[in-house]
Design an enzyme around this catalytic site. Sequence first.
Site, PDB file in Angstrom:
ATOM      1  N   PRO A 189      38.627  56.955  44.685  1.00  0.00           N
ATOM      2  CG  PRO A 189      38.592  54.870  43.708  1.00  0.00           C
ATOM      3  CD  PRO A 189      38.837  55.547  45.017  1.00  0.00           C
ATOM      4  CD  GLU A 190      35.271  62.216  46.022  1.00  0.00           C
ATOM      5  OE1 GLU A 190      34.217  62.850  45.906  1.00  0.00           O
ATOM      6  OE2 GLU A 190      36.267  62.661  46.635  1.00  0.00           O
TER       7      GLU A 190
END
Length: 271
Positions: A2-3
């Site tokens: 996850p960014e």
Amino acid sequence: MPELPEVEITRRALTRGLSGERVTTAVVRTAQLRYPLPDDLAGLLAGRKLDSIDRRGKYLLLRFEHGTLIAHLGMSGSLRLVPPQLAPAKHDHVDIVFGQRAMRLHDPRRFGALLWAGAEADRHSLLAALGVEPLSREFTPEWLHRATRGRKAAIKLVLMDSRTVVGVGNIYASESLFRARIHPLTPAQRLSRARCTQLVPAVRQTLQAALRAGGSTLRDFVHSDGSLGCFQNEYYVYGRAAEACRICGRAIRQMRHAQRSTFYCPGCQRY
DNA sequence: CCACGCTCCTGCGCGC
DNA sequence: TGCGCGCAGGAGCGTG
């Protein structure tokens, strides 16, 4: 995994599903992720109302009336809304139960974190030194130009350094540099003002396009309702080694830099 | 202050 | 088919 886009998508879904709700109980099945979990999470949260959920970089800040629970998804974490009676799967480490719904933390690699910060969460040591939000007004070409002076490191590393800009990880750094036509190994201090004027909107557009596409699902990321993102289908360079550049047709190259895979187009991207 | 390498952990895909 | 190796999206920390 996850960014910023994936964390923001998670934040929005949890906000829709849980804000204003009261915690019934919490179930901790794993004592430690990146850090030890808070002691007696159930005692800490039971009966408390979740006022809102904020995001700072890739950290989620669950604001309760008596303090803030900081969550980080690490590389492989997700937060899903499930019926509390649903049997936990492998790597389902924590449930925070709100009546007939539970927020379930799943994280195979256990690089994620759950920390209790009390009332002064924003001064927490993990948050205090974070850089600017890339989707905020503070993130301007002038700002980036100033922030990169004196920095010899490659621009890709500087983009991924959360003391500079938050939320940009390995995938979106490569994608943003492609959109700005900048070679990832360009020393940050060598970026002219004109190139900063290319790069800032490129970062914004990359993150916003990912948000619109529901984020990227490569291996682990799922939305809090279990659905998948599809931004990976729009990548220009990431994971496309030897494939044709969508713009110029040359073969995308992959290299290893600072122990991370880096993708770029040798035709479009220049020092 | 800055740069760099190491580290935590599991899963998966690839090559032999 | 089975196994071992290398690699995977993060980021804090120690060292020089």
